[in-house]
Design a protein around this motif. Structure first.
Motif, PDB file in Angstrom:
ATOM      1  N   ALA A  25       0.754  -1.210   0.019  1.00 55.21           N
ATOM      2  CA  ALA A  25      -0.019  -0.006   0.056  1.00 55.21           C
ATOM      3  C   ALA A  25       0.765   1.315   0.017  1.00 55.21           C
ATOM      4  O   ALA A  25       0.648   2.080  -0.699  1.00 55.21           O
ATOM      5  N   ILE A  26       1.973   1.412   0.974  1.00 57.54           N
ATOM      6  CA  ILE A  26       2.917   2.279   0.933  1.00 57.54           C
ATOM      7  C   ILE A  26       3.734   2.497  -0.427  1.00 57.54           C
ATOM      8  O   ILE A  26       3.740   3.783  -0.961  1.00 57.54           O
ATOM      9  N   THR A  28       2.517   1.508  -3.219  1.00 58.19           N
ATOM     10  CA  THR A  28       1.299   2.189  -4.333  1.00 58.19           C
ATOM     11  C   THR A  28       1.171   3.767  -4.243  1.00 58.19           C
ATOM     12  O   THR A  28       0.777   4.383  -5.010  1.00 58.19           O
ATOM     13  N   TYR A  29       1.293   4.298  -2.894  1.00 53.32           N
ATOM     14  CA  TYR A  29       1.094   5.617  -2.688  1.00 53.32           C
ATOM     15  C   TYR A  29       2.259   6.196  -3.104  1.00 53.32           C
ATOM     16  O   TYR A  29       1.885   7.499  -3.727  1.00 53.32           O
ATOM     17  N   GLN A  30       3.254   5.926  -2.985  1.00 52.31           N
ATOM     18  CA  GLN A  30       4.523   6.583  -3.388  1.00 52.31           C
ATOM     19  C   GLN A  30       4.477   6.769  -4.901  1.00 52.31           C
ATOM     20  O   GLN A  30       4.883   7.825  -5.512  1.00 52.31           O
ATOM     21  N   SER A  32       2.053   6.351  -7.044  1.00 59.10           N
ATOM     22  CA  SER A  32       0.689   6.994  -7.379  1.00 59.10           C
ATOM     23  C   SER A  32       1.269   8.732  -7.244  1.00 59.10           C
ATOM     24  O   SER A  32       0.866   9.692  -8.040  1.00 59.10           O
ATOM     25  N   LEU A  33       1.768   9.143  -6.258  1.00 66.99           N
ATOM     26  CA  LEU A  33       1.873  10.522  -5.912  1.00 66.99           C
ATOM     27  C   LEU A  33       3.081  10.862  -6.844  1.00 66.99           C
ATOM     28  O   LEU A  33       3.001  11.879  -7.337  1.00 66.99           O
ATOM     29  N   PHE A 288      -2.160  14.069  -4.236  1.00 68.29           N
ATOM     30  CA  PHE A 288      -2.245  13.497  -2.866  1.00 68.29           C
ATOM     31  C   PHE A 288      -3.609  12.723  -2.648  1.00 68.29           C
ATOM     32  O   PHE A 288      -3.658  11.607  -2.086  1.00 68.29           O
ATOM     33  N   SER A 289      -4.730  13.228  -3.154  1.00 67.78           N
ATOM     34  CA  SER A 289      -6.089  12.682  -2.833  1.00 67.78           C
ATOM     35  C   SER A 289      -5.885  11.175  -3.688  1.00 67.78           C
ATOM     36  O   SER A 289      -6.306  10.226  -3.153  1.00 67.78           O
ATOM     37  N   ALA A 291      -3.523   9.549  -4.765  1.00 66.26           N
ATOM     38  CA  ALA A 291      -2.451   8.506  -4.211  1.00 66.26           C
ATOM     39  C   ALA A 291      -3.156   7.955  -2.890  1.00 66.26           C
ATOM     40  O   ALA A 291      -3.034   6.743  -2.811  1.00 66.26           O
ATOM     41  N   ARG A 292      -3.592   8.744  -2.091  1.00 66.45           N
ATOM     42  CA  ARG A 292      -4.460   8.021  -0.734  1.00 66.45           C
ATOM     43  C   ARG A 292      -5.385   7.239  -1.401  1.00 66.45           C
ATOM     44  O   ARG A 292      -5.786   6.153  -0.646  1.00 66.45           O
ATOM     45  N   ALA A 295      -4.011   3.954  -2.673  1.00 64.80           N
ATOM     46  CA  ALA A 295      -3.376   3.142  -1.638  1.00 64.80           C
ATOM     47  C   ALA A 295      -4.533   2.377  -0.851  1.00 64.80           C
ATOM     48  O   ALA A 295      -4.376   1.421  -0.313  1.00 64.80           O
TER      49      ALA A 295
END
Length: 584
Positions: A25-26, A28-30, A32-33, A288-289, A291-292, A295
């Motif tokens: 998940a982390i 994926t967040y990074q 995507s961001l 940010f939205s 990416a969150r 994730a």
């Protein structure tokens, strides 16, 4: 039963899976961001390039005008002594008004102002010397001189200077064009992304947000603010923010309310043609939205996958527990259902009570509405009687008191009629001349019509006899006249037309107005239906419903239609009495 060893293995597997899910998940967040910020950075670079091109294009027109003015015969004539300052200043003022330039100036070879478009201002620039200014120094070497500064009142200006050459190619004077940056930025204010241009002093000299003009960023400063004559009291730092980095991107988080986005991606670009650095503050919140969200979706999918595997592996071991849990849930559910039924019963009782109170309030408002007309008439008659008595006109005052007595009797009849409407009571009918009732009704409504500027047109036959109740019929007509005046409160033309006629053994009275008409004409005679704003009307929609019932009790019909020319027309139709019947 499950052994302690099996339980330990199960928890070890669950822990490892949770750690793996968190890691994925982390990641994926990074990713995507980073991807989102890359797209925003590319978009910001395009916006900066477009903004720089737009600013340069706007300034270019004034640059070209400076070239043209430096070759204008009127300018040369002044510098060479063949014209006077007043004529040239007037010429410069006309040119400034035509081209949109803030100011135009003509200087001699020493840099002193000979003529200016500001010659009529108390603080004009004539006789001032600008020889030491950067744009004049550049123009002295036959280059296009540029300079920018801010006045003591914070007004920002951009200057172009060009030398006026003699026949031998040497400067004999200078032309200076001043541009007001506030006016130049006016068409930028609708841009969604915040864009600013910082000069070498680190000052935001140009921006599409007026609140960011003359903001100071020491990180960009390579020259002191005094270079451009900035007054220190007009320089403020960039709004409070915290800086961070995400990969190769700079993120500024603003801690106070300002023109800036809460989380801004900062994109910078040098603009050599104007010797400034352009910055775009792109709203990074979408990156940010997203990416969150990705994730969270990844974590949810991994959780669902792990939950499915765990359920499949532990299905037999958990069957007994599941049955026990279901039994406990059934007991709890039954208790909740019983509690909810009790709550619903209480809510129903409360609703019935509230409905009773609402009906009582609506009926009270309706009675108030019907009594308001005679009360208004009584108030007017009483005021007139007081004035007449003060002037010694007792007979006329006595007539007004008689009218007050009649209105008091009418109020009693209205209350009696309302009770009859509610209880379906009937009263004996009498022979009534509708023309006389119409005349009396118009008399009651005349004072209000005059005060509100309403023109009343009457076209009535002299005799139109019917079986009816005189007071109740008058109540209906006054109600229609009052509603018509209410409908025309906001219309420019205020006109009521009343037509009384006989058609095929029937008496017809039409009351029409020039208002907006009825939006929902099918519901016009429903009880409690009204088109007036709450608090602005005299009732809650009982007037037409009561009027409809009254006319029906006379054996007649009350109808309504919207006119093609605008407004509404209400028609009272009653069976007519013959001349012989009326005479009996």
């Amino acid at each position: 039963m499950t052994s302690t060893r099996d339980v330990g293995k199960l928890w070890a597997v669950i822990t490892a899976y949770l750690l793996l899910s968190i890691t994925v998940a982390i990641a994926t967040y990074q990713l995507s961001l980073r991807s989102g910020l890359d797209r925003l950075s590319q978009s910001g670079a395009v916006i900066l390039e477009q903004s720089a091109d737009r600013l340069i294009a706007q300034l270019e027109s004034y640059r070209e005008m400076t070239d043209l003015m430096s070759r204008h015969p009127q300018v040369a004539a002044l510098i060479e002594g063949r014209s006077i300052s007043a004529h040239t200043s007037e010429f410069l003022l006309r040119t400034a008004l035509t081209t949109g330039a803030k100011e135009l100036h003509v200087l001699d070879a020493s840099g002193s102002v000979l003529a200016s478009s500001t010659y009529e201002d108390p603080l004009n620039t004539i006789d001032k010397n600008w020889a030491s200014r950067a744009d004049i120094i550049a123009a002295r070497s036959r280059r296009m001189g540029v300079f920018h500064s801010a006045a003591d009142n914070g007004q920002r200006s951009y200057y172009f200077a060009r030398s006026v050459l003699r026949d031998d190619g040497k400067p004999q004077g200078y032309v200076v064009v001043k541009v007001n940056m506030d006016e130049l930025e006016a068409e930028w204010r609708i841009d969604e992304t915040v864009v600013t241009f910082f000069d070498t002093a680190g000052v935001s000299f140009v921006s599409n947000r007026l609140a960011l003009a003359l903001r100071y960023d020491a990180a960009l400063a390579t020259a002191p603010p005094e270079t451009f004559g900035y007054a220190t009291e007009w320089l403020f730092p960039i709004p409070g923010h915290k800086k961070s980095r995400s990969g190769r991107h700079d993120i500024w988080t603003f801690t106070a309310q300002s023109e800036m986005p809460d989380n801004a991606l900062v994109v910078s670009q040098d603009v050599p043609l104007i010797d400034m650095t352009a910055r775009a503050f792109v709203d990074a919140q979408p990156a940010f939205s997203n990416a969150r969200l990705l994730a969270a979706l990844t974590a949810a999918l991994l959780s669902l996958l792990g939950l499915g595997v765990a359920i499949f592996v532990q299905s037999r071991a958990r069957m007994a527990d599941q049955l026990r849990i279901e039994a406990d849930l059934n007991i709890e559910l039954e208790a909740r259902v019983a509690k909810r039924n009790a709550q619903l019963q209480q809510a129903q009782d409360n609703l019935v009570q509230a409905s009773k109170l609402t009906a009582l309030g609506q009926m009270s408002a309706g009675i108030s509405h019907e009594l308001n007309q005679p009360l208004s008439a009584i108030q007017n008659y009483a005021a007139n009687a007081k004035k007449l008595m003060e002037r010694g006109r007792e007979p006329e005052a006595h007539d007004n008191l008689t009218l007050i007595s009649e209105q008091t009797q009418r109020m009693g009849r209205i209350i009696h009629n309302l009770r009859g409407f509610a209880r379906k009571e009937t009263e004996p009918l009498e022979k009534v001349n509708v023309a006389d009732v119409l005349t009396a009704s118009l008399s009651l409504a005349a004072q209000r019509a005059k005060s509100e500027g309403v023109e009343v047109i009457v076209d009535a036959v002299p005799d139109a006899w019917v079986d009816a109740g005189q007071v109740r019929l008058q109540q209906v007509i006054v109600n229609l006249l009052s509603n018509a005046m209410d409908a025309m409160a906001d219309t420019p033309v205020k006109q009521i037309e009343t037509t009384l006629s006989m058609h095929r053994g029937q008496v017809q009275l039409v009351v029409s107005d020039t208002g907006p008409g009825l939006a929902d004409i099918e519901r016009a005679f429903e009880p409690f239906y009204t088109t007036k704003e709450i608090g602005a009307s005299k009732g809650l929609g009982l007037g037409l419903s009561i009027s409809y019932g009254i006319i029906g009790s006379f054996g007649g019909l009350l109808s309504v239609e919207n006119l093609e020319t605008g407004g509404a027309a209400f028609t009272i139709t009653l069976p007519a009495l013959s001349a012989q019947e009326a005479a009996q």
